[in-house]
Design an enzyme around this catalytic site. Structure first.
Site, short mmCIF file in Angstrom:
data_model
loop_
_atom_site.label_atom_id
_atom_site.label_comp_id
_atom_site.label_asym_id
_atom_site.label_seq_id
_atom_site.Cartn_x
_atom_site.Cartn_y
_atom_site.Cartn_z
N ARG A 46 13.82 27.90 11.65
CA ARG A 46 14.60 26.76 11.12
C ARG A 46 15.38 25.84 12.25
O ARG A 46 15.44 24.78 12.13
CB ARG A 46 15.49 27.24 10.12
N TYR A 98 16.77 0.31 0.79
CA TYR A 98 15.75 1.18 0.05
C TYR A 98 16.43 2.06 -1.28
O TYR A 98 17.96 2.60 -1.15
CB TYR A 98 15.43 2.38 1.06
N ASP A 171 18.34 2.20 9.77
CA ASP A 171 16.89 2.71 9.07
C ASP A 171 15.79 1.50 9.74
O ASP A 171 15.68 0.51 9.22
CB ASP A 171 16.99 2.81 7.73
N LYS A 196 6.26 7.19 6.79
CA LYS A 196 5.42 5.42 6.56
C LYS A 196 4.53 5.21 7.78
O LYS A 196 3.74 6.00 7.99
CB LYS A 196 6.63 4.68 6.45
C1 LIG Z 1 10.64 5.73 1.96
C2 LIG Z 1 11.75 5.16 2.75
C3 LIG Z 1 12.80 6.07 2.94
C4 LIG Z 1 12.88 7.50 2.55
O1 LIG Z 1 12.23 8.46 3.14
P1 LIG Z 1 11.29 9.57 2.57
O2 LIG Z 1 10.40 10.03 3.65
O3 LIG Z 1 10.50 8.97 1.45
O4 LIG Z 1 12.33 10.65 2.15
C5 LIG Z 1 14.13 5.38 3.42
N1 LIG Z 1 14.19 4.00 3.91
C6 LIG Z 1 13.01 3.42 3.80
C7 LIG Z 1 13.07 1.73 4.42
C8 LIG Z 1 11.87 3.93 3.26
O5 LIG Z 1 10.84 3.13 3.03
#
Ligand SMILES: *Cc1c(COP(=O)(O)O)cnc(C)c1O
Length: 382
Positions: A46, A98, A171, A196
Site C-alpha cells: 500500500r 467533470y 485537472d 484517459k
Molecule cells: C474521468 C475524469 C475524472 C475522473 O477520473 P476517474 O479515473 O474516472 O476516477 C476527472 N476529471 C476529468 C476531466 C475526467 O475526464
C-alpha cells in the site's frame, strides 16, 4: 530531454536482477525484511510498489514535476487533494466541471464543512470577490468538460499568489501532459484521470497527482498511504506501456480532432461546435498560448436541437461507440446530460450552458476518412 524520449524512457530502468528492459509487474503485497524495519525501500505494497514507483516517476517527468503519486482512480487522486483541507476551509472552482468532481465536492465534502464556490473562471478576474482568508484551494479544469472552455492558468496562479496559503490545482486530464504542463505555469498540483489519455487504451482506471513541493509531496503521500486508494501493479504496468506511445497518439488525436471539428462546423445539420482551435472560440488566444495543440475532444449540437434527433444520431454511429470515458485509441460518442454529467442537477447544468442535447466526442486515432464517413451517415439519418 524532449517529450517523446521521456514518454519512452523516464522512470524506467532495466530490471537489476535480470536485465529485463520492461519494468516487471511486482505482484506482491509485502516484502521480506532481513531484520526488523531494515528493507530495500519497500515494506508493504500500500505504501509503495516498484512497478507503481516506476510509473510515478514517468508521469512526474512528463509533467516536468519532481514527484508523482498514483491513485486507484482520478477521483481517488482528487479526493486526496481535498483531504489536505480542514472544515471551514473554502475552495474556488469552475462551474463547468467533470460531473464526478462536482458530485464529490457538493455531496461528500460539503457535509464535512468545506465550502465550494463554482464560478465562470474563463475570466480569471471573477476569482477576486470569492477569495477570502478561508480560501485554501483553487481547483481548475481546462479545457473544461464538455464545453471546451479554456481557463488562463497563469492568471489564476497570479491571483492566488496575491494571498497566502492558497494552492492551485489543475485537472489536466483533457489536455494530457503532451499538450499542457500546469506546473510550468506556476500551479502547485496537477491531477490526471490516468484512465484517459495517459492509459490511452480504455483498459485501466487510475489517477495521478504531480507536484514540485517536497512538503506537499509528503502530505499527499501520507494521505495516499493512510486512506489507501492505491492502484495495483498490473494496472501500473499497463499504463507504463500506454505512456510509451502518448506523443504519437496525441499527434493523431489532435490531427483527427481538428478534421472532425472543421467538418462538423460546415455541415448543414450541425449547430454549434465547441472546439478551442477555432479562431473565433472565445478563449482561443489563451488556448494557443498555454496548449501545444487543441486535442481530440470536442462537443456539438444539432441545428434541429431536439433530444430525439440527438439520441437517434448517437444510436446510429458505427465506428464511434456510445460510451462514457475518453482519451482511448477508439473514438467514443457521449451524451453528457444523461451520462458523464448526470450527477449535476439539471438547473445547474442548463444555467452553465450544458444543454440536454449536447453531444460530446472523444476523437480516437482511427483513419480520419472512416470517422468522417461515420459522422456523415449518422447525420444523414437525423
Ligand atoms: C474521468 C475524469 C475524472 C475522473 O477520473 P476517474 O479515473 O474516472 O476516477 C476527472 N476529471 C476529468 C476531466 C475526467 O475526464
Amino acid at each position: 530531454m524532449k517529450f517523446g524520449t521521456k514518454a519512452i524512457h523516464a522512470g524506467v530502468e532495466p530490471d537489476p536482477s535480470t536485465g529485463a528492459i520492461m519494468t516487471p509487474i511486482f505482484q506482491t503485497s509485502t516484502f521480506v525484511q532481513p531484520s526488523p524495519s531494515k528493507h530495500k525501500g519497500y515494506a508493504y505494497a500500500r505504501g509503495a510498489n516498484p512497478t507503481r514507483n516506476s510509473l510515478q516517476k514517468s508521469i512526474a517527468a512528463l509533467e516536468n514535476g519532481k514527484f508523482g503519486i498514483c491513485f486507484s482512480s482520478g477521483m481517488g487522486a482528487t479526493d486526496a487533494v481535498i483531504k489536505l483541507l480542514n472544515p471551514g476551509d473554502e475552495v474556488v472552482t469552475s462551474n463547468d466541471l467533470y460531473g464526478g468532481s462536482y458530485r464529490m465536492f457538493t455531496k461528500v465534502y460539503e457535509r464535512f464543512g468545506i465550502k465550494f464556490h463554482f464560478l465562470d473562471l474563463t475570466n480569471a478576474a471573477n476569482l477576486t470577490p470569492f477569495i477570502n482568508s478561508k480560501t485554501r484551494l483553487i481547483w481548475l479544469e481546462t479545457p473544461s468538460n464538455p464545453l471546451m472552455r479554456i481557463i488562463d492558468i497563469q492568471e489564476c496562479v497570479r491571483q492566488a499568489r496575491l494571498h497566502r496559503n492558497i494552492l492551485v490545482a489543475v485537472d489536466n486530464t483533457f489536455a494530457s501532459p503532451y499538450l499542457q504542463n500546469p506546473l510550468d505555469m506556476g500551479a502547485d498540483i496537477v491531477m490526471h484521470s490516468v484512465t484517459k489519455y495517459l492509459g490511452g487504451h480504455s483498459d485501466v482506471v487510475m489517477g495521478a497527482l504531480v507536484m514540485n513541493d517536497e512538503r506537499l509531496h509528503q502530505d499527499l503521500t501520507f494521505i495516499m498511504n493512510s486512506c489507501g486508494a492505491v492502484p495495483g501493479p498490473q494496472d501500473s504496468f499497463l499504463v507504463l506501456r500506454g505512456i510509451k506511445t502518448l506523443h504519437l497518439r496525441m499527434e493523431r488525436h489532435c490531427f483527427n480532432g481538428r478534421k472532425v471539428a472543421e467538418h462538423l462546423r460546415q455541415h448543414p445539420k450541425v449547430g454549434h461546435v465547441y472546439w478551442p482551435g477555432f479562431q473565433d472560440h472565445p478563449n482561443h488566444a489563451i488556448a494557443r498560448r498555454q496548449m501545444k495543440d487543441f486535442g481530440g475532444m470536442l462537443s456539438f449540437s444539432l441545428k434541429d436541437d431536439k433530444i430525439e434527433k440527438a439520441t437517434k444520431l448517437m444510436e446510429s454511429m458505427k465506428v464511434f461507440s456510445l460510451a462514457e470515458s475518453l482519451g482511448g485509441v477508439e473514438s467514443l460518442i457521449n451524451h453528457p446530460a444523461s451520462m458523464t454529467h448526470a450527477s449535476i442537477p439539471r438547473e445547474e447544468r442548463i444555467k452553465n450552458g450544458l444543454t440536454d442535447t449536447l453531444i460530446r466526442l472523444s476523437v480516437g486515432v482511427e483513419d480520419i476518412e472512416d470517422l468522417i464517413a461515420d459522422l456523415d451517415q449518422a447525420l444523414e439519418q437525423v
